[in-house]
Write an enzyme that holds these catalytic residues in place. Structure first.
Site, PDB file in Angstrom:
ATOM      1  N   ASP A   5     106.345  93.526  27.604  1.00 54.49           N
ATOM      2  CA  ASP A   5     107.150  94.852  26.977  1.00 54.49           C
ATOM      3  C   ASP A   5     106.401  95.590  25.878  1.00 54.49           C
ATOM      4  O   ASP A   5     105.142  95.358  25.436  1.00 54.49           O
ATOM      5  CB  ASP A   5     108.305  94.559  26.105  1.00 54.49           C
ATOM      6  CG  ASP A   5     109.643  95.179  27.420  1.00 54.49           C
ATOM      7  OD1 ASP A   5     109.553  95.969  27.704  1.00 54.49           O
ATOM      8  OD2 ASP A   5     111.209  94.920  26.008  1.00 54.49           O
TER       9      ASP A   5
ATOM     10  N   LYS B 205     105.699  97.371  30.616  1.00 55.50           N
ATOM     11  CA  LYS B 205     107.360  97.751  30.843  1.00 55.50           C
ATOM     12  C   LYS B 205     107.789  98.297  29.580  1.00 55.50           C
ATOM     13  O   LYS B 205     106.577  98.240  28.394  1.00 55.50           O
ATOM     14  CB  LYS B 205     108.579  96.876  30.408  1.00 55.50           C
ATOM     15  CG  LYS B 205     109.922  97.570  30.756  1.00 55.50           C
ATOM     16  CD  LYS B 205     110.710  95.961  30.993  1.00 55.50           C
ATOM     17  CE  LYS B 205     111.426  95.443  30.085  1.00 55.50           C
ATOM     18  NZ  LYS B 205     111.751  96.930  29.002  1.00 55.50           N
TER      19      LYS B 205
ATOM     20  N   GLU C 136     119.622  99.071  32.133  1.00 56.56           N
ATOM     21  CA  GLU C 136     120.080  98.513  31.860  1.00 56.56           C
ATOM     22  C   GLU C 136     121.399  98.976  31.544  1.00 56.56           C
ATOM     23  O   GLU C 136     121.733 100.670  31.119  1.00 56.56           O
ATOM     24  CB  GLU C 136     119.687  97.681  30.283  1.00 56.56           C
ATOM     25  CG  GLU C 136     120.453  97.070  29.438  1.00 56.56           C
ATOM     26  CD  GLU C 136     119.349  96.696  27.925  1.00 56.56           C
ATOM     27  OE1 GLU C 136     117.974  96.793  28.189  1.00 56.56           O
ATOM     28  OE2 GLU C 136     119.429  95.728  27.253  1.00 56.56           O
TER      29      GLU C 136
ATOM     30  N   GLU D  44     109.643 101.835  28.042  1.00 56.06           N
ATOM     31  CA  GLU D  44     111.816 101.907  27.641  1.00 56.06           C
ATOM     32  C   GLU D  44     111.028 103.723  28.351  1.00 56.06           C
ATOM     33  O   GLU D  44     110.522 104.630  27.056  1.00 56.06           O
ATOM     34  CB  GLU D  44     112.128 101.664  26.595  1.00 56.06           C
ATOM     35  CG  GLU D  44     112.758 100.589  26.653  1.00 56.06           C
ATOM     36  CD  GLU D  44     113.949  99.860  25.671  1.00 56.06           C
ATOM     37  OE1 GLU D  44     114.017 101.342  24.674  1.00 56.06           O
ATOM     38  OE2 GLU D  44     113.594  98.988  25.329  1.00 56.06           O
TER      39      GLU D  44
ATOM     40  N   ASP E 214     110.487  92.913  24.474  1.00 56.25           N
ATOM     41  CA  ASP E 214     110.909  93.051  23.088  1.00 56.25           C
ATOM     42  C   ASP E 214     112.249  92.401  22.307  1.00 56.25           C
ATOM     43  O   ASP E 214     112.379  92.121  21.209  1.00 56.25           O
ATOM     44  CB  ASP E 214     110.724  94.642  22.390  1.00 56.25           C
ATOM     45  CG  ASP E 214     111.140  95.509  23.158  1.00 56.25           C
ATOM     46  OD1 ASP E 214     112.276  95.077  23.545  1.00 56.25           O
ATOM     47  OD2 ASP E 214     111.370  96.619  22.574  1.00 56.25           O
ATOM     48  N   SER E 215     112.907  92.104  23.207  1.00 56.04           N
ATOM     49  CA  SER E 215     113.817  90.989  22.658  1.00 56.04           C
ATOM     50  C   SER E 215     113.664  90.137  21.546  1.00 56.04           C
ATOM     51  O   SER E 215     114.150  89.970  21.186  1.00 56.04           O
ATOM     52  CB  SER E 215     115.412  91.067  24.061  1.00 56.04           C
ATOM     53  OG  SER E 215     114.740  90.460  24.734  1.00 56.04           O
TER      54      SER E 215
HETATM   55  O1  KIV Z   1     113.768  93.011  25.908  1.00 56.01           O
HETATM   56  C1  KIV Z   1     114.406  92.915  26.947  1.00 56.01           C
HETATM   57  O2  KIV Z   1     114.515  91.307  26.562  1.00 56.01           O
HETATM   58  C2  KIV Z   1     114.122  93.603  27.688  1.00 56.01           C
HETATM   59  C3  KIV Z   1     115.553  92.558  28.441  1.00 56.01           C
HETATM   60  C4  KIV Z   1     116.918  93.474  28.421  1.00 56.01           C
HETATM   61  C5  KIV Z   1     115.170  93.703  30.317  1.00 56.01           C
HETATM   62  O3  KIV Z   1     113.830  94.680  27.995  1.00 56.01           O
END
Ligand code: KIV
Length: 292
Positions: A107, A137, A205, A139, A68-69
């Protein structure tokens, strides 16, 4: 040497004669094969958000994360909180068109999984169905254990994410690395909880080296570090940070290229040539058939 990392797609496609017996063929990475790399050859992971970047990254990576970055590095958001399911699905689909061998993980965006295991399943299943990715993924540590258990028991592999959690930026007051030793036990407990719940791997992280070492020793699933030292079982970076295409990067990011300067230079030269009427010259134009 890992069987996952020796043969690039480019060389296999470009010159089949080069594929000798000494170069084991890369197989498609699976979740069990990924987990089995715990304590073995370091796992190479990178983010990708477009088909073409995925094609390039896929030549080397064991895992591609559609993270989600992308809200920050592609869509110019100040943090990841505004990212939607639609963003993740659209970029996930693009990446799946470019990736061949790497495990693709997408994510779960903020707001799509926290409410209940049922809501998380509905959204995770949508991501898997509409993108074709292998895993999601999310969090969270202990507080997400029930959700991780619910998803994995129903056929959705989950990569967890502990330590610095960007989706918690408002409660944490920013992106804060975990360096305070008083917080170490909580992060270790989070990692153990997500492992017990069935996560096949965990992103760690922004944590101190000592903590990365302790977390990696505490669990039997691979730890994938970002700003978490070489103590982890693998590494991940955001592609745009790593190639120098995003201006604000944390200290843990090593830049392996300077794409921003290369792009600026190309745009500047193009603009100059257009203004001087040097581009397009004859080489870049079509002639009418009767002129030939
Ligand atoms: O969204 C992302 O790029 C991430 C990485 C920082 C692992 O979750």
């Amino acid at each position: 040497m890992s069987t996952q990392s020796t043969l690039s797609k480019k060389s296999a496609v470009g010159d089949p004669a080069q594929v000798s017996e000494s170069m084991p063929k890369r197989k498609k990475m699976t979740v069990p094969a990924f987990t089995a790399r715990k304590g073995g050859d370091p796992l190479v992971c990178l983010t990708a958000y477009t088909a073409h970047v995925a094609r390039i990254v896929d030549e080397q990576a064991d895992m591609i994360l559609v993270g989600d970055s992308l809200g920050m590095v592609i869509h110019g958001m100040p943090n990841t909180l505004g990212v939607t399911m639609e963003h993740m699905i659209m970029h996930g689909q693009a990446v799946m068109r470019g990736a061949e061998k790497a495990l693709v993980v997408v994510d779960m965006p903020f707001g799509s999984f926290e409410e209940s295991p049922e809501v998380a399943f509905r959204n995770a299943a949508r991501i898997v169905k509409e993108t074709g990715c292998t895993a999601v993924k999310l969090e969270g540590g202990m507080e997400m254990a029930d959700t991780i258990r619910h998803l994995t028991a129903r056929g959705i592999p989950v990569m967890a994410h502990v330590g610095l959690m960007p989706q918690q930026t408002n409660t944490a007051g920013g992106f804060k690395a975990v360096r305070d030793t008083d917080l170490f036990d909580a992060v270790i407990a989070d990692a153990k909880a997500v492992e017990a719940a069935g996560a096949f791997s965990v992103v760690v992280e922004g944590v101190a080296v000592k903590l990365a070492n302790k977390v990696t020793k505490a669990v039997d699933i691979p730890t994938i570090g970002i700003g978490a030292s070489a103590e982890c079982d693998g590494q991940i970076l955001v592609f745009e940070d790593m190639i120098g295409l995003f201006p604000r990067v944390p200290t843990f990011v090593k830049r392996y290229g300077n794409m921003e300067d290369m792009m600026r230079d190309a745009v500047e030269r193009y603009a100059g040539e257009v203004r001087r009427r040097e581009f397009p010259n004859e080489k870049y134009t079509y002639k009418a058939k009767t002129d030939e």
